[in-house]
Design an enzyme around this catalytic site. Structure first.
Site, PDB file in Angstrom:
ATOM      1  N   VAL A 158       0.726  -1.045  -0.389  1.00  0.00           N
ATOM      2  CA  VAL A 158      -0.380   0.505  -0.036  1.00  0.00           C
ATOM      3  C   VAL A 158       1.263   1.209   0.244  1.00  0.00           C
ATOM      4  O   VAL A 158       1.846   1.020   0.479  1.00  0.00           O
ATOM      5  CB  VAL A 158      -1.097  -0.160   1.325  1.00  0.00           C
ATOM      6  CG1 VAL A 158      -1.776   1.102   1.140  1.00  0.00           C
ATOM      7  CG2 VAL A 158      -1.840  -1.420   1.073  1.00  0.00           C
ATOM      8  N   LYS A 159       0.572   2.363  -1.084  1.00  0.00           N
ATOM      9  CA  LYS A 159       1.717   2.992  -0.899  1.00  0.00           C
ATOM     10  C   LYS A 159       1.022   4.320   0.107  1.00  0.00           C
ATOM     11  O   LYS A 159       0.383   5.487  -0.588  1.00  0.00           O
ATOM     12  CB  LYS A 159       1.798   3.761  -2.430  1.00  0.00           C
ATOM     13  CG  LYS A 159       2.947   4.878  -3.004  1.00  0.00           C
ATOM     14  CD  LYS A 159       2.387   4.733  -4.310  1.00  0.00           C
ATOM     15  CE  LYS A 159       3.983   6.456  -4.594  1.00  0.00           C
ATOM     16  NZ  LYS A 159       5.219   6.090  -4.646  1.00  0.00           N
TER      17      LYS A 159
END
Ligand SMILES: Cc1ncc(COP(=O)(O)O)c(C=O)c1O
Length: 318
Positions: A158-159
């Site tokens: 997940v960024k």
């Protein structure tokens, strides 16, 4: 046009264009207190002969953002169409006619605690980003002592803003040791990636990159590079676990990412990669990558979103 030294005139903030200095959140918001936000970094590539700016793989960036929103369990935020509009409008408003780095951020505002799920804010900024010297000369990378957290601790696919604390430690250690860039191993001691980029090596003519279960970000450039290597350059690609010492055995090593594009690595831990010069696969790949991203070849038009042509067609339809 926005230039390299001054801030751009406009940012997109919560549904509209605002002067750059007015794109602000409160110090008591969860995004400030706990880093509760996710973002995408995208690039706009200027095609001088067409007088067009192309956003690279906009749809895939919006897909990854949607995945991140789900994992972060945020309340419903802005619609996908609004995010797309924010990216295009911020580039048009600042009249970008040069390479641009775009940041699309979704974050928690208000005054909630650690477990808050809203209210959800959204901003988009774009700044001028000229090519780096490292693109042509390559750089020296070093493996740092910090490890990428495991998916069971904090999902690195997940960024999320908070994930970049790990990257910050890595960059500081690499710089203190005189390297131009950091390489991180994961919790199992296998190669993961750099703090803002994925890594490939070339061994016996085969391109090798850590698999997506190596605690890496599922990079859109990595995906593009795999396709360009296989289909356009006819080079086999393996996605698998990679040992640290394979970096020392490689003929070529390169980083890839939205910000890093395709950047050669000429030494790792002060050991020359190959003969220490930028390799042929890396050079061929760079050439193809930039041609596709800038639209100087027709191939893979679906990867490019035209900023100004779509503005024209929108106006004509009005
Ligand atoms: C940790 C990390 N790895 C890899 C990448 C490359 O991902 P992408 O190609 O989607 O930009 C990024 C972001 O640019 C990143 O922050």
């Amino acid at each position: 046009m926005a230039d390299a030294v001054s801030n751009p005139e406009y940012a997109w903030f919560n549904g509209r264009l605002v002067p750059w200095d007015e794109a602000r959140v409160h110090v008591f918001s969860p995004v400030v207190k706990y880093g509760t936000g996710i973002f995408e970094g995208l690039r706009g590539y200027w095609n001088a002969s067409e007088e067009e700016l192309y956003v690279f793989r906009l749809a895939e960036h919006l897909d990854r953002l949607a995945f991140g929103l789900k994992v972060m369990r945020f309340d419903a935020g802005p619609a996908r169409a609004e995010m797309e509009r924010a990216v295009l409008e911020v580039l048009r408003a600042n009249r970008f006619r040069a390479p641009a780095h775009i940041r699309l951020s979704v974050f928690l505002e208000g005054d909630g605690e650690m477990s808050a799920t809203g209210p959800v804010g959204m901003a988009c900024t774009a700044v001028h980003r000229p090519p780096t010297k490292a693109l042509t000369e390559g750089l020296a990378a070093g493996v740092v002592s910090w490890r990428r957290p495991e998916d069971s601790s904090q999902p690195m696919r997940v960024k999320a803003n908070a994930n970049y604390q790990n990257g910050r430690f890595a960059v500081q250690e690499a710089r203190a040791n005189g390297y131009g860039a950091a390489l991180l191993l994961n919790g199992r001691g296998k190669l993961a990636e750099g703090p803002g980029m994925c890594v490939f090596l070339v061994r016996d003519g085969v391109a090798v990159t850590p698999s997506i279960t190596s605690d890496i970000l599922e990079s859109i450039t990595r995906d593009s590079v795999i396709e360009l290597l296989r289909e356009d350059l006819g080079i086999a690609v393996e996605e698998r676990e990679v040992d640290r010492t394979e970096l020392y055995a490689a003929e070529e090593v390169f980083f890839c990412g939205t910000a890093w594009e395709v950047t050669p690595v000429t030494s790792v831990d002060r050991l020359a990669v190959g003969d220490g010069a930028v390799g042929l696969v890396t050079r061929r790949l760079q050439e193809r990558y930039f041609a596709v991203a800038r639209g100087t070849v027709d191939a893979r038009a679906a990867w490019r979103t035209a900023v100004y042509a779509s503005e024209g067609s929108k106006r004509a339809a009005e």
